[in-house]
Write a protein that holds these residues in place. Structure first.
Motif, PDB file in Angstrom:
ATOM      1  N   CYS A   5       0.777  -1.271   0.090  1.00  0.00           N
ATOM      2  CA  CYS A   5       0.056  -0.079  -0.143  1.00  0.00           C
ATOM      3  C   CYS A   5       0.872   1.336  -0.084  1.00  0.00           C
ATOM      4  O   CYS A   5       1.892   1.271   0.862  1.00  0.00           O
ATOM      5  CB  CYS A   5      -0.755   0.067   1.202  1.00  0.00           C
ATOM      6  N   CYS A   8       0.145   3.411   3.658  1.00  0.00           N
ATOM      7  CA  CYS A   8       0.652   2.996   4.890  1.00  0.00           C
ATOM      8  C   CYS A   8       1.913   2.017   4.873  1.00  0.00           C
ATOM      9  O   CYS A   8       2.594   1.797   5.721  1.00  0.00           O
ATOM     10  CB  CYS A   8      -0.413   2.259   5.709  1.00  0.00           C
ATOM     11  N   CYS A  31      -5.547  -2.749   0.678  1.00  0.00           N
ATOM     12  CA  CYS A  31      -4.477  -2.721   1.790  1.00  0.00           C
ATOM     13  C   CYS A  31      -5.242  -3.732   2.873  1.00  0.00           C
ATOM     14  O   CYS A  31      -6.350  -3.655   3.231  1.00  0.00           O
ATOM     15  CB  CYS A  31      -4.427  -1.358   2.426  1.00  0.00           C
ATOM     16  N   ASN A  33      -4.153  -3.586   6.008  1.00  0.00           N
ATOM     17  CA  ASN A  33      -4.112  -2.938   7.259  1.00  0.00           C
ATOM     18  C   ASN A  33      -5.543  -2.404   7.675  1.00  0.00           C
ATOM     19  O   ASN A  33      -5.940  -1.432   7.008  1.00  0.00           O
ATOM     20  CB  ASN A  33      -3.268  -1.694   7.084  1.00  0.00           C
ATOM     21  N   CYS A  36      -6.460   1.224   7.603  1.00  0.00           N
ATOM     22  CA  CYS A  36      -6.368   1.685   6.321  1.00  0.00           C
ATOM     23  C   CYS A  36      -7.293   1.465   5.204  1.00  0.00           C
ATOM     24  O   CYS A  36      -8.128   2.237   4.879  1.00  0.00           O
ATOM     25  CB  CYS A  36      -4.803   1.508   5.673  1.00  0.00           C
ATOM     26  N   HIS A  38      -7.040   0.776   2.272  1.00  0.00           N
ATOM     27  CA  HIS A  38      -6.694   1.470   0.911  1.00  0.00           C
ATOM     28  C   HIS A  38      -7.479   0.531  -0.303  1.00  0.00           C
ATOM     29  O   HIS A  38      -6.676  -0.484  -0.308  1.00  0.00           O
ATOM     30  CB  HIS A  38      -5.523   2.063   0.884  1.00  0.00           C
TER      31      HIS A  38
END
Ligand SMILES: [Zn+2]
Length: 84
Positions: A5, A8, A31, A33, A36, A38
């Protein structure tokens, strides 16, 4: 293949792909995370050849053999058979 990503830096998963042309593919990534998440597109492109494909080498050799006169072709085939 790993995709990170760009927001992050965590690992991202490739969810799907869309072939733009034979040398360019869009990778739809998420992503991993949880803070996040994303969702983004990364682009995968063919760059250059490091070692030619054996399929291409074989086709090039056949094309070359076909371009020769029959006597030249037979001479070359005999030389190859001696080496093998
Ligand atoms: Zn992220």
């Amino acid at each position: 293949m790993r995709v990170k990503c760009e927001t992050c830096g965590h690992k991202a998963l490739i969810n799907s792909r869309n072939e733009i042309d034979p040398k360019v593919v869009d990778l739809y990534c998420t992503c991993t995370n949880p803070d996040c998440r994303h969702y983004f597109v990364a682009k995968l492109t063919y760059s250059h050849t490091i070692s030619a494909s054996q399929l291409q080498a074989r086709e090039a050799a056949l094309d070359y053999l076909r371009s020769l006169a029959p006597s030249e072709r037979q001479h070359l085939i005999k030389q190859v058979q001696i080496v093998i």
